[in-house]
Scaffold this active site. Structure first.
Site, PDB file in Angstrom:
ATOM      1  N   ASP A  65       4.019 -44.963 -12.589  1.00  0.00           N
ATOM      2  CA  ASP A  65       4.928 -43.957 -13.150  1.00  0.00           C
ATOM      3  C   ASP A  65       6.064 -44.570 -13.965  1.00  0.00           C
ATOM      4  OD1 ASP A  65       3.479 -41.864 -12.034  1.00  0.00           O
ATOM      5  OD2 ASP A  65       4.563 -42.015 -10.127  1.00  0.00           O
TER       6      ASP A  65
ATOM      7  N   GLN B 291      -6.801 -43.636 -13.472  1.00  0.00           N
ATOM      8  CA  GLN B 291      -5.622 -44.020 -14.261  1.00  0.00           C
ATOM      9  C   GLN B 291      -4.656 -44.858 -13.421  1.00  0.00           C
ATOM     10  OE1 GLN B 291      -3.105 -40.413 -15.430  1.00  0.00           O
ATOM     11  NE2 GLN B 291      -4.619 -39.426 -14.111  1.00  0.00           N
ATOM     12  N   ARG B 292      -4.790 -44.791 -12.094  1.00  0.00           N
ATOM     13  CA  ARG B 292      -3.924 -45.621 -11.249  1.00  0.00           C
ATOM     14  C   ARG B 292      -4.688 -46.748 -10.558  1.00  0.00           C
ATOM     15  NH1 ARG B 292      -2.738 -41.567  -6.079  1.00  0.00           N
ATOM     16  NH2 ARG B 292      -4.746 -41.896  -5.046  1.00  0.00           N
TER      17      ARG B 292
END
Lengths: 407, 407
Positions: free
Chosen positions: A143, A300-301
């Site tokens: 993030d 995506q992580r």
């Protein structure tokens, strides 16, 4: 006098969180004059409370050390456990009794702002009982929303994954370019739009897809959105739009919350759909064009498919630097990244009082978001691009990436 | 006597469909004694009917030729257009007038079984009017469901993408291994389970995730599914299950159709969810464990992130071989792959009457599916693994893959 060290991982995984683990462990193994045993908390501080501790110097772990460096996810396992605010809570006494039993001198916690809260509370309690254990936080989060640091390990690789994937999706969208179509890509980021903003790197030329990019830092207007999409279709018949999962209107209501009226499934569960699915239906309803929404999944992580060499190395260095800071006597600190310049990219490592980081979030500055909130300014590219650079060759077996795992 | 050639792409994209385009074009450029101009149909036969034809020898295309080879999607654009069954339909006369106007001698169509139907009809009409144009089909599909060929270009890279992605998702699922969880991964494949079956390559060891794999080749029982999931959770607390989008019950009702009773969204649209979402709710309802479903997005067909060298080279060779077959006077044929052996892998190229391919689908043989339909037999691995081998270094700019595109 030699002491033992312990390391844990907490919060959501990233592609490089294990590279930080690799860094702190390998440096710990080298520091034979100060560090004896190296323990790993299985499932963070929560697991530690249940005595799930691994001796990292055992062969089953050591022989996988190189593999751990490029394995996504959290090798030690993770947790989402918040320590009580009240430092007189017995859990602290229990924890420190366990630390003493293991003769812990150095404590390392790899995680985001919630995890830094753990480091903060443990270091405060340590001070209150004159414990000499040093508590150091090692940042990680896709993030990129941690205060006091230029960026966070894990963001660069996630940004590279998003940029590459959005470019691929845009290529797919252009296959039937004789028809108008809208593709809405929903990207992780509930409160901060850093990851969604990185989709600007997918543009091959000015005006290329993704033409519109929406972050949670700006209030979202569905009416403006429909108008923007309609106008953009004139110049880009196969339009790709990127949105953060956390986009909200001016009343701070998440767009995805509007889908909760969507009815129940055959089990009576509310059909919760994301903001992308809501906007897909909105565009279909209002513009009568072919439209689809794509929610980028957990890859995506956790994907190592687009590792950034810069990100991987910085994550490892954060672990190495953390160990040195602990040996120097620092405690209650988080490792920070200080960017000296972007072109050529130059970074130095530092520390900050963990209390300035925990439970706070860093948003994308307004100067990097266009006035109408529908795009990212080019100056952001100078910030993000260096973090996504460099190729990492992965160990593979039979063509599939080889991952470390606890037996 | 020199003639001109024309090539088109049709149906859904793959990661290597442009490699076949590269192959047939580069070989055409070499065949200076037989081939003069090289045309590309923009958006397939449908675009050709609207005279959207590109001269490939123009600099804007030629200077991108090397880039085209590793660009996913369809460089020329695609279409889903079925020619009429009735060969006396005026559209055929129109098409052949356009062929004559461009002095076409060789016609190449890269696509799946619908596209082969186009090749079949055009070659039949050609015979009926004594046209000398040669019509050759070049196979492509991630579904791997074409008859008369060992496998299809595009499948190997898609299989590699699925295997890698499922392994990454399994790693992510294990992060909180102190809790039980179920992750359901839905993979493309409406009628054939080839792509879903390739998820078996994600297993790191016997019994590893994905523990359960369901293909549309077997009837699906939700009761058996719930029982299997419950039993598997005992040995694998973070369970990953892979299903084809096209799984159906014994009445041939698609599982995803049961979600159509899920209610309408705020626009009055039916909330159509996939089979994965339906089973997610079913497991939550029945087993009360943490469960999520992930629908692999279009990247499984358009990502160049896990290109198989074998797949890319075979796709290019199919294009090269197609040109030679046309020059030799063959027509109404599709290029086929004949596997001589799996270990070591050895392939030869052939042709087959396109009428044996078009409008038919090849399923996964029952001997490669376990008795209870919940897993794939190891012998399938010997079939699929060779198709996923070899690394392709992609041209990149600023760390992001560089793609060719029509200006």
């Amino acid at each position: 006098m030699k002491k033992n060290m312990i390391v844990g991982q907490s919060g959501g995984p990233t592609a490089v969180i294990n590279s930080s683990l690799y860094g702190v462990i390998t440096e710990g193994l080298k520091s034979t004059s100060h560090i004896d045993k190296i323990y790993g908390m299985i499932n963070g501080i929560e697991g530690f409370l249940h005595d799930t501790v691994a001796d990292i110097r055992k062969e089953e772990h050591l022989h996988q050390l190189d593999l751990i460096r490029t394995t996504p996810g959290a090798y030690l396992g993770s947790c989402r456990y918040k320590l009580p605010e009240d430092l007189t809570d017995p859990v602290y006494q229990t924890l420190f009794q366990k630390f003493s039993a293991l003769d812990i001198g150095y404590f390392f916690y790899i995680g985001g702002n919630d995890s830094m809260d753990t480091v903060s509370k443990l270091s405060k309690y340590a001070a209150s009982v004159n414990s000499t254990i040093r508590f150091i936080g090692i940042p990680k989060t896709i993030d990129n929303d941690l205060m006091e640091t230029d960026h966070t390990p894990g963001y660069g690789s996630a940004a590279k994954y998003v940029a590459t994937t959005v470019r691929e999706i845009a290529t797919d969208a252009n296959v039937y370019d004789n028809l108008k179509s809208v593709t809405i890509v929903e990207i992780m980021g509930r409160h901060a739009g850093w990851l969604t903003a990185s989709s600007i790197l997918a543009r091959k030329f000015k005006g290329d897809n993704p033409v519109l990019i929406y972050l949670p830092e700006s209030d979202f207007s569905t009416e403006d959105f429909v108008a923007k999409v309609e106008a953009s279709l004139a110049s880009t018949p196969n339009l790709v739009v990127c949105i953060s999962e956390g986009i909200h209107d001016k009343n701070k209501t998440f767009i995805c919350e509007y889908t909760q009226s969507a009815g129940v499934d055959s089990f009576g569960h509310k059909m919760l759909a994301g903001a992308g699915k809501y906007l897909e239906n909105l565009i279909r309803e209002r513009l009568h064009v072919k439209v689809r929404s794509i929610e980028l999944n957990v890859c995506q992580r956790c994907s190592c498919s687009h590792l950034s060499r810069v990100d991987l190395d910085e994550a490892e260095n954060a672990g190495i630097f953390a160990l040195h800071c602990a040996l120097q006597g620092q405690t209650g600190k988080m490792i920070t990244f200080c960017r000296n310049r972007s072109i050529p990219y130059e970074l130095s490592y530092g520390t900050v009082d963990v209390n300035l980081v925990c439970n706070r979030e860093k948003s994308v500055p307004s100067e990097w978001i266009t006035q109408d909130g529908s795009d990212i300014s080019d100056s952001f590219i100078d910030y993000v691009r260096p973090l996504t650079q460099g190729y990492v060759e992965l160990p593979t077996k039979n063509g599939i990436p080889l991952f470390a795992y606890r037996k």
